[in-house]
Scaffold this motif. Sequence first.
Motif, PDB file in Angstrom:
ATOM      1  N   VAL A 258       0.855  -1.206   0.000  1.00  0.00           N
ATOM      2  CA  VAL A 258       0.000   0.000   0.000  1.00  0.00           C
ATOM      3  C   VAL A 258       0.883   1.246   0.000  1.00  0.00           C
ATOM      4  CG1 VAL A 258      -1.784   1.269   1.271  1.00  0.00           C
ATOM      5  CG2 VAL A 258      -1.896  -1.235   1.113  1.00  0.00           C
ATOM      6  N   MET A 259       1.953   1.222   0.790  1.00  0.00           N
ATOM      7  CA  MET A 259       2.873   2.374   0.832  1.00  0.00           C
ATOM      8  C   MET A 259       3.547   2.577  -0.522  1.00  0.00           C
ATOM      9  SD  MET A 259       4.637   1.702   4.466  1.00  0.00           S
ATOM     10  CE  MET A 259       4.513   2.932   5.725  1.00  0.00           C
ATOM     11  N   ALA A 260       3.912   1.474  -1.158  1.00  0.00           N
ATOM     12  CA  ALA A 260       4.561   1.576  -2.476  1.00  0.00           C
ATOM     13  C   ALA A 260       3.590   2.171  -3.488  1.00  0.00           C
ATOM     14  CB  ALA A 260       5.030   0.195  -2.940  1.00  0.00           C
ATOM     15  N   MET A 261       2.354   1.715  -3.446  1.00  0.00           N
ATOM     16  CA  MET A 261       1.338   2.231  -4.375  1.00  0.00           C
ATOM     17  C   MET A 261       1.187   3.744  -4.207  1.00  0.00           C
ATOM     18  SD  MET A 261      -1.066   1.629  -6.620  1.00  0.00           S
ATOM     19  CE  MET A 261      -2.111   0.186  -6.707  1.00  0.00           C
ATOM     20  N   ARG A 262       1.196   4.195  -2.980  1.00  0.00           N
ATOM     21  CA  ARG A 262       0.880   5.619  -2.735  1.00  0.00           C
ATOM     22  C   ARG A 262       2.093   6.531  -2.876  1.00  0.00           C
ATOM     23  NH1 ARG A 262      -3.557   4.052   1.659  1.00  0.00           N
ATOM     24  NH2 ARG A 262      -4.752   2.852   0.143  1.00  0.00           N
TER      25      ARG A 262
END
Length: 327
Positions: A237-241
């Motif tokens: 999720v952190m990578a996506m954002r």
Amino acid sequence: MQNQLKDGTMNDPVAVTGGAGFAGRYLVNLLAAENRCVHVLDRSPAPVEEPVDARITFHRTDLNEPSGLADLLARINPVEIYHLAGIANVKNSWDGEAHTYVVNVIGEVNLLSALRSTGLKADVLVVSSGEVYGQVPEELQPIRETRPPDPRSPYAASKVCQEIIARQYARQIKGRIIVVRPFNHIGPGQHPSFVTSDFARQISMAERGMIEPVLKVGNLSAYRDFTDVRDMVRGYVMAMRSGQPGQVYNICSGTTYQIRHILNLLLEISSTDIEIVIEPEKFRPADIPILCGSSEQFRRLTGWKPGMRIEETLGEILNDWRNRIDC
Ligand code: GDD
């Protein structure tokens, strides 16, 4: 829209391919807990034993049968697509080489071309693997993203292909494409063809007297970099954002354990005396001796760090098998 997304405050739909799989289920629950409207695209049916969550919608979808895929994406209208669907088992990839490429490579092409045809602006996270690095000299570990891929299995080669396809489509779709290279991730619910789940299942069966107290194992001399699956999907999720388009990020603990040590940790938790038997069929035509990743780039960008200790995760995996066997 992008800024709001980064704050995680919006309720926009997100899609998770492979959302009924091991890591997929944890990711879907994490996104639903953020009150996101989560659409699971998976060729497996919705897990029936789990309570129905109004924020989660299942779509029985096979990415290798793409007719209707673009229409489905248009109806969902996702702002984020987490692409996890595919073959994840390295050993099995040797038994079905062509199938591995069809599922992992063509499946991704079908997804991204369907997305392109909708004209939607959705960001995509492509989940590659730390396996892409292949055999790296010990003195050059932990491995950084600058190390060129050198795949040693059909699975790893299919993941390199996925990364290349992601680069090509990055210029063709409206959203960003981020690629992550997770190293080994483990936790309750993983298929027993993966090492920690395999050992824990056999131990729990021996504890209950369902099998002789003999544990069949493969190559115990390999070293792997393990992360709890819950820490891993938080990283997705952190990578996506926060991920930069075109960048590739290792996600891993940076600590490596010999498989023999993992086995001993599990045996320490168990009370049963178990004999260890080496099974030649459990060996692969090629097995990477040591994999240890550097997630420094990713940690600097996002502040991510793993929270679970390996002993804690292994204890949960063993208890999960004990509970499953007792049911
Ligand atoms: N499965 C299994 N069963 N593996 C065993 C056994 C056994 O009885 N005994 C030893 N091993 C060794 C394997 O030979 C390998 O060196 C190591 O344990 C880990 O095997 P797996 O759990 O099957 O994982 P993997 O390292 O091949 O691949 C995993 O990590 C990749 C990232 O590094 C998978 O999760 C991949 O999907 C992932 O991309």
